[in-house]
Scaffold this motif. Sequence first.
Motif, PDB file in Angstrom:
ATOM      1  N   THR A   1      -4.922   6.814   0.323  1.00 13.35           N
ATOM      2  CA  THR A   1      -4.402   5.699   0.794  1.00 13.35           C
ATOM      3  C   THR A   1      -4.533   4.604  -1.083  1.00 13.35           C
ATOM      4  O   THR A   1      -5.355   4.440  -0.609  1.00 13.35           O
ATOM      5  CB  THR A   1      -4.803   5.663   1.939  1.00 13.35           C
ATOM      6  OG1 THR A   1      -4.378   6.345   3.195  1.00 13.35           O
ATOM      7  CG2 THR A   1      -3.740   3.787   2.553  1.00 13.35           C
TER       8      THR A   1
ATOM      9  N   LEU B   1      -2.409  -0.809   7.404  1.00 15.89           N
ATOM     10  CA  LEU B   1      -3.997  -0.590   7.512  1.00 15.89           C
ATOM     11  C   LEU B   1      -4.994  -1.684   8.458  1.00 15.89           C
ATOM     12  O   LEU B   1      -4.957  -2.170   8.253  1.00 15.89           O
ATOM     13  CB  LEU B   1      -4.315  -0.408   6.358  1.00 15.89           C
ATOM     14  CG  LEU B   1      -3.342   0.137   5.384  1.00 15.89           C
ATOM     15  CD1 LEU B   1      -3.408  -0.306   4.168  1.00 15.89           C
ATOM     16  CD2 LEU B   1      -3.330   1.960   5.233  1.00 15.89           C
TER      17      LEU B   1
ATOM     18  N   ASN C   1       0.875  -0.852   0.100  1.00 11.90           N
ATOM     19  CA  ASN C   1       0.048   0.030  -0.348  1.00 11.90           C
ATOM     20  C   ASN C   1       1.166   1.333  -0.232  1.00 11.90           C
ATOM     21  O   ASN C   1       2.391   1.308   0.220  1.00 11.90           O
ATOM     22  CB  ASN C   1      -0.875  -0.049   1.143  1.00 11.90           C
ATOM     23  CG  ASN C   1      -0.640   0.105   2.833  1.00 11.90           C
ATOM     24  OD1 ASN C   1       0.010   0.930   3.121  1.00 11.90           O
ATOM     25  ND2 ASN C   1      -0.115  -0.613   3.131  1.00 11.90           N
TER      26      ASN C   1
ATOM     27  N   LYS D   1       0.215   5.988   1.221  1.00 12.31           N
ATOM     28  CA  LYS D   1      -0.500   6.440   1.831  1.00 12.31           C
ATOM     29  C   LYS D   1       0.613   7.900   0.812  1.00 12.31           C
ATOM     30  O   LYS D   1       1.783   8.558   1.197  1.00 12.31           O
ATOM     31  CB  LYS D   1      -0.253   6.583   3.408  1.00 12.31           C
ATOM     32  CG  LYS D   1      -0.959   7.922   3.555  1.00 12.31           C
ATOM     33  CD  LYS D   1      -1.265   7.349   5.088  1.00 12.31           C
ATOM     34  CE  LYS D   1      -2.531   9.062   5.594  1.00 12.31           C
ATOM     35  NZ  LYS D   1      -2.319   8.823   6.804  1.00 12.31           N
TER      36      LYS D   1
ATOM     37  N   TYR E   1      -8.766   2.920  -2.645  1.00  8.53           N
ATOM     38  CA  TYR E   1      -8.460   3.847  -2.017  1.00  8.53           C
ATOM     39  C   TYR E   1      -9.218   4.342  -1.866  1.00  8.53           C
ATOM     40  O   TYR E   1     -10.269   4.258  -1.768  1.00  8.53           O
ATOM     41  CB  TYR E   1      -7.719   4.372  -3.720  1.00  8.53           C
ATOM     42  CG  TYR E   1      -9.057   5.310  -4.438  1.00  8.53           C
ATOM     43  CD1 TYR E   1      -9.864   6.578  -4.239  1.00  8.53           C
ATOM     44  CD2 TYR E   1      -8.579   4.800  -5.946  1.00  8.53           C
ATOM     45  CE1 TYR E   1     -10.531   7.027  -5.483  1.00  8.53           C
ATOM     46  CE2 TYR E   1      -9.435   5.341  -6.519  1.00  8.53           C
ATOM     47  CZ  TYR E   1     -10.256   6.757  -6.155  1.00  8.53           C
ATOM     48  OH  TYR E   1     -11.111   6.579  -6.920  1.00  8.53           O
TER      49      TYR E   1
ATOM     50  N   GLN F   1       2.169   0.781   5.068  1.00  4.68           N
ATOM     51  CA  GLN F   1       1.436   1.689   6.690  1.00  4.68           C
ATOM     52  C   GLN F   1       0.502   0.442   6.771  1.00  4.68           C
ATOM     53  O   GLN F   1       0.294  -0.446   6.505  1.00  4.68           O
ATOM     54  CB  GLN F   1       0.868   2.486   6.300  1.00  4.68           C
ATOM     55  CG  GLN F   1       1.610   3.388   5.451  1.00  4.68           C
ATOM     56  CD  GLN F   1       2.931   3.684   6.550  1.00  4.68           C
ATOM     57  OE1 GLN F   1       3.216   4.440   7.979  1.00  4.68           O
ATOM     58  NE2 GLN F   1       4.113   3.696   6.135  1.00  4.68           N
TER      59      GLN F   1
END
Length: 217
Positions: free
Chosen positions: A67, A194, A42, A44, A73, A192
């Motif tokens: 994101t 999520l 992913n 961001k 998204y 990140q």
Amino acid sequence: MIHNLKTATCIVLAFLAVSFVQAQDAKKLLKEVSAKAKSYDNIKIDFKYNLNNTKENVSQDTRGDVTIAGEKYVLNMLGATTMFDGKKMYTISPEDEEVTISNYNPRNDKQITPSKMLTFYENGYRYKMDITQNVKGRKIQFVKLIPIDSNAEIKDILLGIDVQTKHIYKLIQTDANGTKYTLTVNSFKTNQPLSKTLFSFDESKYASDGYYINKLD
């Protein structure tokens, strides 16, 4: 006369050779950017966005974040949230207390959506190297993209790429009517943690909060 013709021919051939090399270099760089983006689980991005049309004397600045995980998204911008779960698009407007839900048809989608921002250039464009800038010690190489379709609403796009990280730093899109859209990346974070429900829309929650649910075909 013959001498002038030979000279002109050499100049044209040299120009074509340089153009070909630039196109190949641009293609190689864009492939590296695409491969890098696809390697992450992913991404961001926090960004600054500007819309400018000098003819209409319009200039608008805003900030936002997005994101991205594959095709999915969540985009926060201009006080609204747009979410795509892979099948449906949800636009949530707290100011209007309204949610618009629409089915996604890729055949009708010609816009550069957040999930396509990092890879949209793979098809439908000719490209060549443009200027190089030094931004706070970072080497930013711009690549100019011109739509193959001569009737496209987009005149051209400039992609600014961080040569070291292979991340897109800036996107400048100029439309045929002269409107220019500039997106500048402030921060670029990858892989990140999520929430599992980040890309899941809970219709009952918004309905209970009094939002009008507008479902489009």
